[in-house]
Design an enzyme around this catalytic site. Structure first.
Site, mmCIF file in Angstrom:
data_model
loop_
_atom_site.group_PDB
_atom_site.id
_atom_site.type_symbol
_atom_site.label_atom_id
_atom_site.label_comp_id
_atom_site.label_asym_id
_atom_site.label_seq_id
_atom_site.Cartn_x
_atom_site.Cartn_y
_atom_site.Cartn_z
ATOM 1 N N GLY A 260 0.786 -1.229 0.000
ATOM 2 C CA GLY A 260 0.000 0.000 0.000
ATOM 3 C C GLY A 260 0.813 1.273 0.000
ATOM 4 N N GLU A 294 4.583 -6.318 1.470
ATOM 5 C CA GLU A 294 4.103 -6.668 0.121
ATOM 6 C C GLU A 294 3.909 -5.423 -0.747
ATOM 7 O OE1 GLU A 294 0.344 -8.454 0.971
ATOM 8 O OE2 GLU A 294 1.184 -10.281 1.820
ATOM 9 N N PRO A 295 4.946 -4.639 -0.984
ATOM 10 C CA PRO A 295 4.755 -3.433 -1.802
ATOM 11 C C PRO A 295 4.726 -3.763 -3.297
ATOM 12 C CG PRO A 295 7.044 -3.592 -1.130
ATOM 13 C CD PRO A 295 6.341 -4.807 -0.555
ATOM 14 N N GLY A 296 3.881 -3.073 -4.021
ATOM 15 C CA GLY A 296 3.817 -3.206 -5.474
ATOM 16 C C GLY A 296 4.040 -1.851 -6.120
ATOM 17 N N ARG A 297 3.034 -0.987 -6.005
ATOM 18 C CA ARG A 297 3.057 0.320 -6.652
ATOM 19 C C ARG A 297 4.329 1.107 -6.344
ATOM 20 N NH1 ARG A 297 -1.767 3.243 -7.589
ATOM 21 N NH2 ARG A 297 -2.700 1.980 -5.965
ATOM 22 N N ARG A 332 -6.644 3.255 -15.390
ATOM 23 C CA ARG A 332 -6.762 3.919 -14.090
ATOM 24 C C ARG A 332 -7.591 5.210 -14.129
ATOM 25 N NH1 ARG A 332 -3.275 5.556 -11.047
ATOM 26 N NH2 ARG A 332 -4.101 4.616 -9.163
ATOM 27 N N CYS A 364 -14.564 4.080 -28.381
ATOM 28 C CA CYS A 364 -15.898 4.673 -28.471
ATOM 29 C C CYS A 364 -16.606 4.667 -27.128
ATOM 30 C CB CYS A 364 -16.723 3.934 -29.511
ATOM 31 S SG CYS A 364 -16.731 2.174 -29.212
ATOM 32 N N GLU A 365 -16.019 5.353 -26.155
ATOM 33 C CA GLU A 365 -16.624 5.524 -24.833
ATOM 34 C C GLU A 365 -16.162 6.860 -24.297
ATOM 35 O OE1 GLU A 365 -17.255 2.868 -21.911
ATOM 36 O OE2 GLU A 365 -16.756 1.060 -23.026
ATOM 37 N N TYR A 393 0.015 -1.140 -12.168
ATOM 38 C CA TYR A 393 -1.418 -1.198 -12.504
ATOM 39 C C TYR A 393 -1.709 -0.519 -13.840
ATOM 40 C CZ TYR A 393 -1.313 -2.540 -7.623
ATOM 41 O OH TYR A 393 -0.993 -3.157 -6.439
HETATM 42 N N1 LLP Z 1 -0.943 -7.083 -0.805
HETATM 43 C C1 LLP Z 1 -2.248 -7.289 -1.012
HETATM 44 C C2 LLP Z 1 -2.936 -8.335 -0.260
HETATM 45 C C3 LLP Z 1 -2.942 -6.498 -1.941
HETATM 46 O O1 LLP Z 1 -4.236 -6.699 -2.129
HETATM 47 C C4 LLP Z 1 -2.254 -5.491 -2.660
HETATM 48 C C5 LLP Z 1 -2.937 -4.648 -3.641
HETATM 49 C C6 LLP Z 1 -0.873 -5.339 -2.419
HETATM 50 C C7 LLP Z 1 -0.250 -6.146 -1.481
HETATM 51 C C8 LLP Z 1 -0.035 -4.317 -3.144
HETATM 52 O O2 LLP Z 1 -0.489 -3.020 -2.915
HETATM 53 P P1 LLP Z 1 0.396 -1.766 -3.394
HETATM 54 O O3 LLP Z 1 1.679 -1.799 -2.597
HETATM 55 O O4 LLP Z 1 0.668 -1.908 -4.831
HETATM 56 O O5 LLP Z 1 -0.453 -0.596 -3.084
HETATM 57 N N2 LLP Z 1 -5.481 -1.299 -9.330
HETATM 58 C C9 LLP Z 1 -5.409 -0.336 -8.255
HETATM 59 C C10 LLP Z 1 -4.650 -0.873 -7.067
HETATM 60 C C11 LLP Z 1 -5.213 -2.165 -6.498
HETATM 61 C C12 LLP Z 1 -4.418 -2.747 -5.364
HETATM 62 C C13 LLP Z 1 -4.905 -4.105 -4.980
HETATM 63 N N3 LLP Z 1 -4.181 -4.766 -3.937
HETATM 64 C C14 LLP Z 1 -4.804 0.966 -8.794
HETATM 65 O O6 LLP Z 1 -4.537 1.047 -9.989
HETATM 66 O O7 LLP Z 1 -4.635 1.929 -8.057
#
Ligand code: LLP
Length: 435
Positions: A260, A294-297, A332, A364-365, A393
């Site tokens: 997050g 668990e970082p992604g973004r 997004r 077309c939206e 994402y």
């Molecule tokens: N762990 C779990 C259990 C999650 O559900 C998520 C994201 C993460 C880790 C990674 O979160 P992050 O560090 O990336 O914030 N599509 C949306 C974001 C959806 C996130 C879903 N879960 C967007 O484009 O903003």
């Protein structure tokens, strides 16, 4: 998210100044990790995703250093959902990250680049029996259980296979992460996790079930979090839960803190890593548990951009800049009203006189709109723009809507570009279909 940001829209110079991987060169125009974007567009065409390996590595190392500075026994599990390209998964694997997955597809992607099963954490409210069995067969490191029903299901499968499933119970801490409603996950009303009040009894049940080895507690409160306040609250509740479980004689070895960590989509700073790490230390540093993140973004968002060409400018009472990229590439803005910076690549245009424009795609939206009323210079047909901070994402959420072939993607490594996804040919769109 757009709705969480209240400041004025940054101008082009402010967007550039707040992104060290971008630079505007007088002759070559906008560069990413020192590579001119015009050269990439010339070679690979547009729309094209451009990722910077240097940026990803720097962001991983900054997070690692912040955690190490607080002496936290924390392991980083890259959230595969943010960008599941094999080249990117391989990069984080080589840097030492494990993986956080939400489907067997993501699990197998991580395995494909060499991530050991034991280094993978599997979350999600609806893991199928086949997915659980496949993950157990490959020695999954941890399954984050999201309900009592799922716990029983995993026990049945693991016992039948004669293995012990390492599980963490995902606690719903009922904390408001203060982000967009569609990406908040830690409220009691959300579908995720188990209510804190139910955890102690369920943990005891887990310890007594065949095929189950409870390791600890997991939580994840939402995405794009820019303040440490919700983390402090949620992690304090997790620490209290660890204490309560130990008081009832359970062993708790792992605390999975979720992801997050937010980034600055405008020109605001992202989540302060030092403050975040200090928050973690204060809340859970003394528990004597293995910590997981668990970082992604945070790791990939600013390390990617979507490079597009202007097809034409259409003038009604408004000015529309119509790009060759559309909502099928980048969802997004349509899905979350997300704000992404848009920079012209041409240096002369960059400094040109500005007027408001809607930046749209050809689909077309009306939702196929990247920006409304954005102050931008004249953008003649064929000129290029970069849609910023789309490494997370972006490509993973794209589709082939309107029979639009999948865009190419390119990785910059040490100033060299490498094609990592070829542009799809139109006939490939229906190659798997049976007439
Ligand atoms: N762990 C779990 C259990 C999650 O559900 C998520 C994201 C993460 C880790 C990674 O979160 P992050 O560090 O990336 O914030 N599509 C949306 C974001 C959806 C996130 C879903 N879960 C967007 O484009 O903003």
């Amino acid at each position: 998210m757009a709705d969480a940001f209240t400041g004025p829209e940054p101008d082009l110079a402010a967007l550039l100044a707040s992104r060290p991987a971008l630079s505007m060169q007088a002759r070559e125009g906008l560069c990413f990790e020192s590579v001119p974007l015009n050269a990439i567009a010339d070679q690979y065409g547009t729309p094209v995703w451009v990722y910077g390996a240097g940026s990803m590595e720097a962001r991983y190392k900054a997070l690692r250093a912040a955690l190490d500075a607080e002496n936290l026994p924390a392991h980083i599990h890259y959230a595969v959902k943010a960008n599941d390209h094999l080249a990117i998964l391989g990069l984080f694997h080589r840097l030492g990250a494990g993986a956080d997955v939400v489907s067997i597809g993501e699990f197998l992607r991580a395995r494909r680049v060499g991530v050991a099963g034991a280094e993978i954490v599997y979350s999600g409210v609806g893991k199928s029996a086949a997915e659980i069995e496949a993950a157990l067969a490959q020695g999954i490191g941890q399954i984050n259980v999201e309900s009592a029903e799922e716990l029983e299901m995993i026990s049945g499968i693991a016992a039948r296979m004669g293995v012990s499933a390492p599980v963490a119970l995902r606690m719903n801490p009922d904390v408001d992460a203060g982000t967009h409603a569609k990406i908040t996950t830690g409220l009691a009303e959300n579908k995720f996790g188990i209510a804190a009040a139910e955890i102690p009894a369920l943990y005891a049940r887990a310890a007594s079930l065949p095929g189950i080895k409870p390791r600890g507690i997991a939580l994840h409160i939402g995405s794009q979090i820019l303040s440490t306040t919700p983390y402090a609250e949620a992690y304090a509740r997790a620490a209290a839960m660890v204490g309560a479980l130990r008081a009832q004689g359970q062993s708790v070895e792992v605390l999975d803190l979720g992801g997050g960590l937010g980034i600055g989509y405008h020109d605001e700073p992202g989540l302060n890593l030092a403050a975040f790490a200090a928050t973690v230390r204060r809340a859970v540093g003394g528990l004597g548990v293995q910590l997981l993140l668990e970082p992604g973004r945070y790791l990939v968002g600013p390390a990617g951009l979507l490079l597009a060409s202007v097809i034409l400018q259409k003038r009604t009472e408004k000015r529309f800049v119509v790009l060759d990229a559309a909502m099928n590439e980048l969802m997004r803005p349509a899905l979350y009203e997300a704000w992404h910076g848009i920079l012209p690549v041409d240096p002369a245009l960059f400094h040109g006189a500005q007027s408001p424009a809607d930046v749209v795609g050809p689909i077309c939206e009306s939702a196929d709109c990247f920006a409304e009323g954005r102050a931008l210079p004249d953008l003649p047909p064929g000129t290029r723009v970069a849609l910023l901070d789309t490494g997370a994402y972006g490509a993973v959420m794209s589709s082939a809507y309107n029979a639009r072939p999948r865009a190419a993607s390119v990785l910059i490594e040490h100033g060299q570009t490498r094609l990592i996804t070829p542009r799809q040919a139109p006939q490939d769109l229906w190659a798997d279909e049976i007439v």
